[in-house]
Design an enzyme around this catalytic site. Structure first.
Site, PDB file in Angstrom:
ATOM      1  N   GLY A 182      40.988   6.485  41.665  1.00 62.79           N
ATOM      2  CA  GLY A 182      39.910   5.754  41.010  1.00 62.79           C
ATOM      3  C   GLY A 182      38.830   5.304  41.972  1.00 62.79           C
ATOM      4  CG  ASN A 183      35.920   2.431  44.055  1.00 63.12           C
ATOM      5  OD1 ASN A 183      35.640   2.528  45.236  1.00 63.12           O
ATOM      6  ND2 ASN A 183      35.142   1.767  43.226  1.00 63.12           N
ATOM      7  CG  HIS A 225      33.276   8.735  46.180  1.00 64.16           C
ATOM      8  ND1 HIS A 225      33.405  10.084  46.429  1.00 64.16           N
ATOM      9  CD2 HIS A 225      34.339   8.150  46.784  1.00 64.16           C
ATOM     10  CE1 HIS A 225      34.460  10.308  47.162  1.00 64.16           C
ATOM     11  NE2 HIS A 225      35.066   9.152  47.390  1.00 64.16           N
ATOM     12  CG  HIS A 264      36.702  10.874  43.421  1.00 60.11           C
ATOM     13  ND1 HIS A 264      36.202   9.711  43.945  1.00 60.11           N
ATOM     14  CD2 HIS A 264      37.954  11.012  43.931  1.00 60.11           C
ATOM     15  CE1 HIS A 264      37.109   9.152  44.732  1.00 60.11           C
ATOM     16  NE2 HIS A 264      38.180   9.920  44.741  1.00 60.11           N
ATOM     17  CD  GLN A 291      45.583  13.308  49.908  1.00 63.89           C
ATOM     18  OE1 GLN A 291      46.016  12.183  49.982  1.00 63.89           O
ATOM     19  NE2 GLN A 291      44.539  13.600  49.141  1.00 63.89           N
ATOM     20  CB  SER A 333      35.503   7.135  51.907  1.00 60.40           C
ATOM     21  OG  SER A 333      36.659   6.322  51.824  1.00 60.40           O
ATOM     22  CB  SER A 334      37.397   4.660  47.320  1.00 56.52           C
ATOM     23  OG  SER A 334      37.335   5.744  46.432  1.00 56.52           O
ATOM     24  NE  ARG A 335      41.689   2.608  52.193  1.00 53.69           N
ATOM     25  CZ  ARG A 335      42.634   3.482  51.809  1.00 53.69           C
ATOM     26  NH1 ARG A 335      42.412   4.770  51.888  1.00 53.69           N
ATOM     27  NH2 ARG A 335      43.791   3.049  51.347  1.00 53.69           N
TER      28      ARG A 335
HETATM   29  O1  PAF Z   1      43.469  11.316  47.789  1.00 56.35           O
HETATM   30  C1  PAF Z   1      43.859  10.467  46.966  1.00 56.35           C
HETATM   31  O2  PAF Z   1      43.081   9.825  46.266  1.00 56.35           O
HETATM   32  C2  PAF Z   1      45.357  10.214  46.843  1.00 56.35           C
HETATM   33  O3  PAF Z   1      46.004  10.316  48.060  1.00 56.35           O
HETATM   34  C3  PAF Z   1      46.029  11.099  45.782  1.00 56.35           C
HETATM   35  C4  PAF Z   1      45.958  12.571  46.148  1.00 56.35           C
HETATM   36  C5  PAF Z   1      45.377  10.883  44.430  1.00 56.35           C
HETATM   37  C6  PAF Z   1      47.507  10.729  45.660  1.00 56.35           C
HETATM   38  O4  PAF Z   1      47.670   9.397  45.294  1.00 56.35           O
END
Ligand code: PAF
Length: 281
Positions: A31-32, A34, A37, A155, A187-189
């Site tokens: 979520g949050n 940007h 996404h 990731q 980034s959401s952060r």
């Molecule tokens: O990248 C993310 O936002 C998270 O790590 C994910 C892939 C949704 C898993 O919680």
């Protein structure tokens, strides 16, 4: 767009699409949202008949003292952005729905090696939490393809490895990082940054650019990396790590590795910024 927190409801909708032989693309998020996404959703729309997204701030991937409680939750704005981008179904489970027995009784998915270094060294257990939730979400949504941003390069490789090792029938698509005009990766952060810190933050990307250029110009990886660490500190960031790795495996590069990636993480105020740059030599 339909929003549902209910597993049975999600499964029923997915089953109906599958029975009609239609394809599903999946974009898991916390979520949050940007533009990064939204780019994933738009790419997903091009690649499948139906797009499913999830919003779940996954407690399993946050360590002690990390920002689980502070993580920004903006469901209404996210729903609107997802719907406008072409998402058809949004899954919004709670921790109780995802982990009904509690976190300590949960079965985990562990991707060894690659999960334990770089971000995994600073955030022990983080990638185990990511692999576990993504595996569970894949089992629920049963997508044909799933899209992930390359900003979270490690990731992406952890998920690719998990999918390969467990023979999960899903194609993993990595999508290029979306950046502000300054170079700062979305980034959401980034929302944790003050106005002054926001001015300093693009130096992370600039440092990666310079490091790649130095290696391409013939500097040794070690000398160029040491210079990059000093550059980051001069710019007011506190480096966690900068590493040059094989872009395919994330292993230390050998002389034969032509496709490389620089991965970096640095602290700036309340934010821990990560970024990466793929390049060839
Ligand atoms: O990248 C993310 O936002 C998270 O790590 C994910 C892939 C949704 C898993 O919680």
């Amino acid at each position: 767009m339909i929003t549902s927190a209910n597993i049975a409801d999600l499964r029923a909708r997915v089953k109906a699409w599958r029975q009609r032989g239609e394809t599903i693309a999946f974009v898991p998020t916390m979520g949050n949202l940007h533009q990064g996404h939204i780019t994933l959703i738009k790419e997903a729309v091009k690649r499948a008949d139906h797009v499913v997204a999830s919003i779940f701030v996954n407690p399993l991937q946050f360590g002690q003292g990390e920002d689980l409680d502070a993580y920004p939750r903006t469901l209404e704005a996210d729903q609107q952005a997802l719907s406008e981008a072409g998402c058809e179904l949004l899954f919004t489970p709670t921790p109780g729905i995802m982990y009904p027995k509690g976190l300590s009784e949960q079965t985990y998915v562990e991707v060894p090696g690659i999960s334990d270094e770089l971000c995994g060294q600073t955030r022990p257990g983080h990638f185990r939490g990511v692999a576990t939730v993504v595996c569970k979400l894949f089992n629920l949504v049963q997508p044909d393809i799933a899209l992930f941003g390359k900003k979270d390069f490690q990731q992406l490789l952890v998920i690719r490895t998990m999918v390969e090792d467990l023979s999960i029938p899903v194609e993993i698509v990595g999508v290029d990082t979306v950046r502000e005009s300054t170079g700062l990766a979305l980034s959401s952060r980034n929302g944790y940054l003050t106005a002054d810190e926001k001015q300093l933050a693009p130096s992370l990307k600039h440092t990666l650019d310079k490091l790649a250029a130095d290696i391409q110009a013939g500097s040794s990886v070690q000398t160029a990396t040491e210079a990059a660490l000093m550059q980051l500190e001069r710019c007011g960031l506190q480096p966690d790590y900068i590493a040059v790795r094989s872009a395919r495996t994330l292993a230390e590069p050998t002389d034969e590795d032509a496709q490389l990636v620089i991965l970096a993480a640095a602290y700036l105020g309340k934010a821990r910024l990560i970024d990466n740059l793929e390049f060839s030599r």
